[in-house]
Design a protein around this motif. Structure first.
Motif, PDB file in Angstrom:
ATOM      1  N   LEU A  78      48.947 101.261  33.708  1.00  0.00           N
ATOM      2  CA  LEU A  78      49.502  99.964  33.322  1.00  0.00           C
ATOM      3  C   LEU A  78      49.482  99.790  31.799  1.00  0.00           C
ATOM      4  N   SER A  79      49.972  98.641  31.341  1.00  0.00           N
ATOM      5  CA  SER A  79      50.311  98.494  29.908  1.00  0.00           C
ATOM      6  C   SER A  79      49.173  98.782  28.943  1.00  0.00           C
ATOM      7  N   SER A 117      58.495  96.223  36.030  1.00  0.00           N
ATOM      8  CA  SER A 117      57.602  95.202  35.451  1.00  0.00           C
ATOM      9  C   SER A 117      58.364  94.373  34.423  1.00  0.00           C
ATOM     10  N   ILE A 118      57.833  93.186  34.154  1.00  0.00           N
ATOM     11  CA  ILE A 118      58.368  92.382  33.032  1.00  0.00           C
ATOM     12  C   ILE A 118      58.189  93.112  31.699  1.00  0.00           C
ATOM     13  N   TYR A 142      54.364 101.810  28.278  1.00  0.00           N
ATOM     14  CA  TYR A 142      54.490 101.381  29.671  1.00  0.00           C
ATOM     15  C   TYR A 142      55.894 100.800  29.920  1.00  0.00           C
ATOM     16  N   TYR A 169      57.910  93.140  38.681  1.00  0.00           N
ATOM     17  CA  TYR A 169      56.819  92.202  38.965  1.00  0.00           C
ATOM     18  C   TYR A 169      56.339  91.529  37.682  1.00  0.00           C
ATOM     19  N   PRO A 170      55.996  90.247  37.775  1.00  0.00           N
ATOM     20  CA  PRO A 170      55.240  89.589  36.688  1.00  0.00           C
ATOM     21  C   PRO A 170      53.770  90.026  36.804  1.00  0.00           C
ATOM     22  N   GLY A 171      52.869  89.443  36.012  1.00  0.00           N
ATOM     23  CA  GLY A 171      51.441  89.711  36.155  1.00  0.00           C
ATOM     24  C   GLY A 171      50.972  89.203  37.519  1.00  0.00           C
ATOM     25  N   GLY A 182      45.838  96.232  32.897  1.00  0.00           N
ATOM     26  CA  GLY A 182      47.034  95.529  32.437  1.00  0.00           C
ATOM     27  C   GLY A 182      46.721  94.471  31.389  1.00  0.00           C
ATOM     28  N   THR A 183      47.789  93.917  30.805  1.00  0.00           N
ATOM     29  CA  THR A 183      47.659  92.856  29.793  1.00  0.00           C
ATOM     30  C   THR A 183      47.494  91.486  30.455  1.00  0.00           C
ATOM     31  N   THR A 184      47.936  91.383  31.699  1.00  0.00           N
ATOM     32  CA  THR A 184      47.819  90.108  32.412  1.00  0.00           C
ATOM     33  C   THR A 184      46.488  89.993  33.178  1.00  0.00           C
ATOM     34  N   TRP A 278      56.441  90.284  25.426  1.00  0.00           N
ATOM     35  CA  TRP A 278      56.972  90.022  26.777  1.00  0.00           C
ATOM     36  C   TRP A 278      57.516  88.590  26.888  1.00  0.00           C
TER      37      TRP A 278
HETATM   38  C1  AKB Z   1      50.354  94.700  33.010  1.00  0.00           C
HETATM   39  O1  AKB Z   1      49.844  93.709  32.442  1.00  0.00           O
HETATM   40  O2  AKB Z   1      50.456  95.827  32.510  1.00  0.00           O
HETATM   41  C2  AKB Z   1      50.940  94.495  34.391  1.00  0.00           C
HETATM   42  C3  AKB Z   1      52.393  94.235  34.301  1.00  0.00           C
HETATM   43  C4  AKB Z   1      52.897  92.886  34.009  1.00  0.00           C
HETATM   44  O3  AKB Z   1      53.170  95.146  34.455  1.00  0.00           O
HETATM   45  N1  AKB Z   1      50.239  93.434  35.038  1.00  0.00           N
END
Ligand code: AKB
Ligand code: NAD
Length: 314
Positions: A78-79, A117-118, A142, A169-171, A182-184, A278
């Protein structure tokens, strides 16, 4: 009856997707696979296969031998983790996709789900109600891998007729398993601190708005898209879907309505730049029109469900 394989099944989404698919199709029809030696207990109610998606020949052999006809390919970095190891993130996020797309091209698989992903959007993208089709230009490895993957999915569909379906997908917010890199992720971690009666240090600044969604909505969206008749799937890159958007401050304010003493402080780190690139919110009107998508869980409901169900590991 389909035989379904979920690769990356022990992660945040896989854990819940496996359970939902097994409830629907029966435990023996849904094989969970992951590179981990053992899967979480929650996934232990049906078949499990240790599998490294990067071992192309082993994956091919298993899918052909077991007569799998649907794959959900969830394995990825993930990110936040991907920024720390860009070369490996690119390899993991892309190579597995080609292995699965090629199996479908050769006629071994009828349908594939591969999540986007967003993160496909970037700093030049319109931030509010980001449209389905717009400027992309992601600034993370990512996001670059997800955007490339989306385009490869569309290519395999148009050139070879591969029925591959995808969602941006969102977070995602859930309480059955923890998010991974992830960042979320702050929007899950915060509930554990709140439940423990501890102060939460957020790695994003207080006014950083991001698109988020409760896991039940995301799983339902996935199944709805996978089940809709082929002619209705008009977007073969990936569909925007929206749940609720909020900032860390808005989330903590909502938590404080239930736990008045809850405290948050802010110490932004390298993930702030990712979040800043984002969207704030997403326009999902195309998914609504094409296959009738609609989210159900708003922010107050999400907070209530999370605070009720999060359990602190002993
Ligand atoms: C992330 O934060 O990397 C994931 C995503 C939004 O793809 N949750
Ligand atoms: P996760 O990190 O929680 O789970 C990924 C799983 O893949 C892990 O169980 C891991 O062990 C497994 N894995 C890693 N390398 C593997 C390999 N070589 N072979 C087989 N398995 C391997 O991730 P997640 O949150 O469940 O996300 C699943 C997918 O959904 C990813 O593609 C991710 O980009 C996408 N997505 C997730 C979110 C989110 O908020 N969770 C948002 C947008 C998109």
């Amino acid at each position: 009856m389909s035989k379904i394989l979920i690769i990356g099944a022990c992660g945040q989404i896989g854990t819940e997707l496996v359970l939902t698919l097994r409830e629907k199709f029966g435990n023996q029809s849904v094989i969970a696979a992951d590179v981990r030696d053992t899967c979480p207990e929650i996934v232990a109610n049906g078949p499990y296969q240790k599998m490294d998606i990067l071992d192309r020949e082993a994956v091919r052999g298993f899918i052909i031998e077991e007569k799998i006809d649907q794959v959900y390919l969830l394995a990825a970095l993930l990110s936040a983790t991907a920024e720390k190891n860009p070369a490996f993130a690119w390899e993991l996020n892309m190579e597995g996709l080609f292995t699965i797309l090629d199996l479908a091209k050769e006629g071994h698989l009828k349908r594939i789900f591969w999540p986007s992903s967003i993160a496909v959007f970037g700093p030049a993208t319109p931030k509010v109600l980001t449209p389905q089709k717009t400027i992309m230009e992601p600034s993370t490895v990512y996001g670059i891998s997800k955007l490339a993957g989306e385009n490869w999915c569309a290519y395999y569909h148009s050139k070879y007729g591969v029925d591959v379906r995808s969602i941006r997908y969102p977070g995602l917010i859930s309480y059955k398993s923890l998010p991974g890199g992830g960042t979320t992720d702050y929007a899950v971690d915060i509930f554990y601190k709140a439940k423990e009666g501890k102060e939460f240090t957020c790695f994003l600044s207080e006014n950083t708005a991001l698109p988020m969604m409760f896991m039940d909505d995301a799983i339902r969206a996935t199944l709805e898209l996978m089940e809709v008749e082929e002619s209705k799937v008009k977007v073969r890159t990936a569909y925007n879907i929206a749940g609720c958007s909020f900032t860390p401050k808005e989330l903590s304010d909502e938590i404080q309505k239930v736990i008045p003493g809850f405290k948050i402080n802010y110490s932004p780190d390298y993930r702030q730049a990712i979040a800043d690139s984002w969207p704030d919110s997403i326009d999902d009107s195309v998914a609504k029109k094409d296959w009738g998508w609609s989210s159900k869980v708003d922010l107050p409901q999400l907070v209530a469900i999370m605070l009720q169900n999060v359990t602190i590991p002993v």
